[in-house]
Design a protein around this motif. Structure first.
Motif: not given
Length: 624
Positions: A270-271, A276-277, A297-298, A325-326
């Protein structure tokens, strides 16, 4: 060593060399060469003598056996074993093992004693400790502190909670008795001038609870005024030189519930690779959600919060741990409809975890408009933005206080649940799933009782509890967030299952008074003796007990451990939107009485307390 072993075996077997000395020397040289080559290829030379152990001994035995087998085959092919006595081969096998293992053992003993003398802690500065549990972990701990150049602890004895190894010893440390003799054992060492300053638990909480009560151990430690610590699993340590971190027993260890361990495969799917917020990302739940989401790891993570400092802290923490990661930190209040919509449009999240809320019951009770604005209207703003910009899924974090609410905070969260339910059920919103996850109190969250109790204990007391019989559901913050993620990953196959509220299994409720007593004991103090407990009376909007679901809500299993689905009363989307429109107008006009009346009519199970009735009465009087 191999050559010497074979020569010695010849000498013992033949009582001398009887004129065949050079023949025997040649055979010994051949065997020594074979041992060297075999040992090299089997890696015997790579062992560090300082840390020689059973594995090195087994390697030596293997090399010796293989070398003698090769030597025997060569001698048989050359001379049919006629030139050497055959029994000398077995004697050489024993001597070779002794000659190869002996220097290693001697060097290790020398280094251990040398390092202990060189780095010996000044007399009296090492902390005297008792170990609970005659386990492999205890043996590893004793071995490690003996081999280190310096040790800050000295193990006096080991207590076996099962009583099976009493009277024996582990690496010279006696196993002195079962756990029920702990007070007498402590007194005995104190009489010898070697008072134990700490007790170290060598087992995990789950394993220890199979044989004894952790609460009783905490109680004894508090009565004897000794520190209670937990030893990590030394077999899991990444480095032999890593510092052993002895940690205090935590309150969650006394919760009488097994930790939640879930399969994260669906959560990862899912992620992983998604935007993701998280709203309320600076809070206790929001920040832990952010930590767990980043571990999956989004593609990117958007942190939204109205608190500048809290947002800065979580952004800095996560950026250090995941520099590649951003991570976007957005200062925004969910009460600002257009602002939150712009955030969603700009960052295009695939999932939104909505954790922003005002949750302090007395604070919201004193300022109801603020609670309604943030908890109800704020949820609507986020939900509408998610639908408008086609977010795949929005997950709202709710609370057990939304069930039969006795305060404004709980009623506003129930109103927010109803809006998400209506959005999820409506066929026109099929592009976006709206899910609600409901759970109880989390240990150590901002504004919870645990930090307050800890502060009161440090100040010398008293610890204030509102009522002797008040109970609450508790779980740890990581557990709660993991279950939120697991519930979010659950996709019902049947359309008729939409609109359900996911309820986390919180285990058995815990008495707040018992919680306070355990915290006092964990601080090494005695409840009602060193620290008093004072009962102050229920606060405005506070109930004696909370419920995770209403008696009218139908519960069913979800297939995920620890998560149930409740079918709560819902309202059609058109109706709930009109209610929220009217609520927004009342907030804009600061019509407190009207807002509270609308809240009560929308959530009929809401039982307003006397303070709310007084607020409504005062507002009415001021208008007149």
């Amino acid at each position: 060593m191999g050559a010497a072993a074979l020569l010695l075996s010849f000498a013992l077997r033949l009582d001398g060399f009887s004129g065949n000395f050079w023949k025997f020397v040649a055979a010994a040289a051949l065997f020594g060469f074979i041992v060297s080559i075999t040992g090299f290829f089997l890696g015997l030379n790579r062992g560090v003598w300082r840390y020689a152990s059973l594995s090195d001994f087994l390697a030596i035995a293997g090399v010796t056996t293989a070398s003698l087998a090769i030597f025997t085959v060569i001698e048989f092919l050359v001379d049919r074993l006629n030139s050497i006595p055959r029994s000398s081969i077995l004697i050489a096998w024993a001597f070779a093992i002794v000659f190869l293992a002996g220097p290693r053992a001697a060097y290790r003993v020398y280094r251990n004693r040398h390092d202990v003398r060189k780095g010996k802690v000044a007399k009296g500065s090492a902390k005297n400790v008792l170990l609970i549990g005659a386990t492999d972990n205890a043996e590893a701990f004793i071995r490690t502190i003996k081999e280190r150049k310096s040790a800050s602890v000295e193990v006096l004895a080991i207590l076996d909670e099962r009583g099976r190894r009493t009277g024996r010893a582990i690496r010279g440390i006696p196993v002195v008795g079962p756990l029920n003799n702990l007070p007498q054992i402590l007194d005995r060492f104190e009489a010898r001038g070697r008072r134990a300053e700490a007790i170290i638990l060598t087992r995990s909480r789950e394993e220890y609870q199979q044989y004894a009560s952790l609460e009783e151990l905490v109680d004894v430690a508090a009565q004897q005024k000794v520190e209670l610590l937990a030893l990590p699993n030394l077999l899991d340590m990444k480095s032999i030189d890593a510092e052993i971190q002895l940690s205090p027993i935590k309150l969650e260890d006394l919760l009488q519930r097994a930790p939640v361990r879930l399969d994260t495969q669906k959560i990862s799917a899912m992620i992983g690779g998604k935007n993701v917020m998280i709203t309320g990302a600076g809070g206790s739940i929001g920040s832990e959600l952010a930590r767990q989401v980043l571990d999956l790891s989004p593609l990117s993570l958007v942190l939204v919060d109205a608190n500048e400092y809290a947002l800065y802290c979580i952004k800095s923490e996560l950026s250090q741990k995941h520099p590649d990661l951003p991570i976007h930190a957005v200062l925004c209040n969910v009460r600002e409809r257009e602002a939150i919509s712009n955030v969603v449009e700009t960052h295009a999240p695939n999932l939104i975890f909505h954790a922003a809320a005002l949750k302090h019951v007395p604070m919201v009770e004193a300022q109801p408009i603020e609670g309604i604005f943030t908890n109800a209207i704020g949820t609507r703003n986020v939900a509408d933005a998610a639908l408008r910009w086609k977010v795949s899924k929005m997950i709202m974090v709710s609370t057990d206080k939304a069930v039969n609410p006795a305060n404004v905070m709980g009623a506003t969260k129930r109103m927010a649940e109803m809006y998400c339910q209506a959005m999820d059920i409506d066929q026109k919103t099929s592009t976006t799933r709206f899910m609600t996850v409901r759970f109880g109190n989390v240990l150590g969250s901002a504004g919870s009782v645990v930090p307050l109790f800890e502060q009161q204990i440090r100040a010398g007391g008293p610890v204030t509890v509102t009522h002797p019989d008040i109970v609450r559901f508790f779980m740890t913050i990581p557990e709660a967030c993991l279950l939120v993620l697991q519930a979010a990953a659950h996709d019902p196959d049947d359309v008729n299952e939409r609109g359900r509220i996911f309820v986390l299994d919180m285990g058995s409720p815990v008495k707040i008074a018992d919680l306070a007593r355990n915290l006092i004991r964990l601080s090494g103090l005695r409840p009602d003796t060193d620290i008093q407990i004072a009962y102050t009376g229920l606060r405005p909007g506070e109930k004696l007990y909370e419920e995770l679901f209403d008696s009218n809500e139908t519960l069913r299993e979800t297939g995920s451990p620890g998560i149930l689905a409740a079918s709560a009363r819902s309202i059609e989307r058109a109706m709930i939107e009109r209610i929220f429109d009217e609520m927004q107008r009342m907030i804009d006009r600061l019509d407190l009485e009207g807002a509270l009346r609308l809240l009560q009519s929308t959530v009929p199970e809401f039982t307003a307390g006397p303070d709310i009735h007084l607020t409504m009465s005062n507002t009415r009087s001021l208008r007149q």
